[in-house]
Design an enzyme around this catalytic site. Sequence first.
Site, mmCIF file in Angstrom:
data_model
loop_
_atom_site.group_PDB
_atom_site.id
_atom_site.type_symbol
_atom_site.label_atom_id
_atom_site.label_comp_id
_atom_site.label_asym_id
_atom_site.label_seq_id
_atom_site.Cartn_x
_atom_site.Cartn_y
_atom_site.Cartn_z
ATOM 1 N N HIS A 1 -23.215 35.326 9.606
ATOM 2 C CA HIS A 1 -23.243 33.914 9.783
ATOM 3 C C HIS A 1 -23.396 33.544 11.470
ATOM 4 O O HIS A 1 -23.928 32.625 11.981
ATOM 5 C CB HIS A 1 -22.114 33.063 9.383
ATOM 6 C CG HIS A 1 -22.296 32.785 7.742
ATOM 7 N ND1 HIS A 1 -22.591 31.764 7.044
ATOM 8 C CD2 HIS A 1 -22.330 33.888 6.660
ATOM 9 C CE1 HIS A 1 -22.794 31.768 5.911
ATOM 10 N NE2 HIS A 1 -22.781 33.015 5.611
ATOM 11 N N ASP B 1 -22.060 25.106 9.883
ATOM 12 C CA ASP B 1 -22.226 26.004 8.885
ATOM 13 C C ASP B 1 -22.491 25.383 7.618
ATOM 14 O O ASP B 1 -21.435 24.583 7.283
ATOM 15 C CB ASP B 1 -21.358 27.176 8.897
ATOM 16 C CG ASP B 1 -22.012 28.626 8.177
ATOM 17 O OD1 ASP B 1 -22.042 28.335 6.923
ATOM 18 O OD2 ASP B 1 -22.429 29.379 8.623
#
Length: 416
Positions: free
Chosen positions: A16, A111
Amino acid sequence: MKQTELVFIPVPIISHLSPTVEIAKLLTQRDPRFSITIFIMKFPFGSIDSMTTDSDSIRFVTLPPVEISSGATTPGPSMSEFIKAQTLLVRDAVHELTRSNSVRLAGFVIDVMCTHMIDVADEFGVPSYLFSTSSAASLGFLLHLQFLHDYEGLNLDEFKDSDAELQVPSYANSVPVPPVYPVGPILNTRTGFGEDQQNASAIMSWLDDQPPSSVVFLCFGGMGSFGADQIKEIAYGLERSGHRFLWSLRQAPPKGKMAFPRDYENIEEVLPDGFLHRTARIGKIIGWAPQVAVLAHTAVGGFVSHCGWNSLLESIWYGVPVATWPIYAEQQINAFQMVKDLGLAVEIKIDYNKDNNYIVNAHEIENGLKNLMSINSEVRKKMNEMQQISRRVIIDGGSSHSSLGHFIENVITNIP
């Protein structure tokens, strides 16, 4: 002139954080009005310091550690509570960031696993933009499931382990969702090896000695590991296939301990007797792998992957066909898209899950490897075509280049 500041909040794991850093670089390179602060939440294990070097337009702020509940074997089960526990720290850090009048806060880029932070953005009166590090199709799949639950009253638990088929709009047509900006492929294709220079050099030297497109590369991501029984089946499948191989084999953390997989101290203890000796001329087993450099090497002809989205994008970028072996998260749906929807991969498994105790046998693995390495396969042809497309979309005039421009316009327009 005030600097236009975006706050980025990624999940602090490599799959990520890496694309988050790359999209931040793209934004600041594309429009010099932007500066970006990336907040790094601190897990109680592992380190990602090598990725967090400040530049003129991007800086990293590491938040203080927060205790999370013990007993989880992976970050997944406690991730939501872990993220939620960071909200006060993020709020204080943004207050500190905006204390100077030289900064104009434009919004939070969050995110998709950190949606608790939307509440913090709301407190500052700025927009939130969600950054999905996976594919647009898998995002559409999740949104479609939410639609089925909210508007058609379906109990999604009924689909678990069933044979039911769903028509998912994002795999064929547009989906009526909030504005989505497809900006991929977001990739870090630099091949520096950092502290692992010695091991990486040995790996690349071995690949240099192999014929073109002859090596199967097996690598299952930062959280990918298997038990001893599965490892032996992989070994037998590799040996019976007869193909050259480079296998990144990592040891699972002890049960009940929250940690990343690590390299084995003695690899022979988990392999079949005599395996290393019998395959010495055609195979190499390693721990950590410099994945981008390996996929870029001309000797690599196939990639057995857990189907993490970063790994799939890298395989497409370098035109390396994939054999699917998903393990967790959205990887099953990524594998489905690659095999069934796009024809860019062959199947070892599509529905594998690390928690179901299923053992993929050597015969399945052998067949998957042979299909993967078939020189004239349709999959290889399609992968070569997609490789060219993936490079065209990011140049000026390409669809991703245009989407990034539209996102910048949106951000500027919506500054409070």
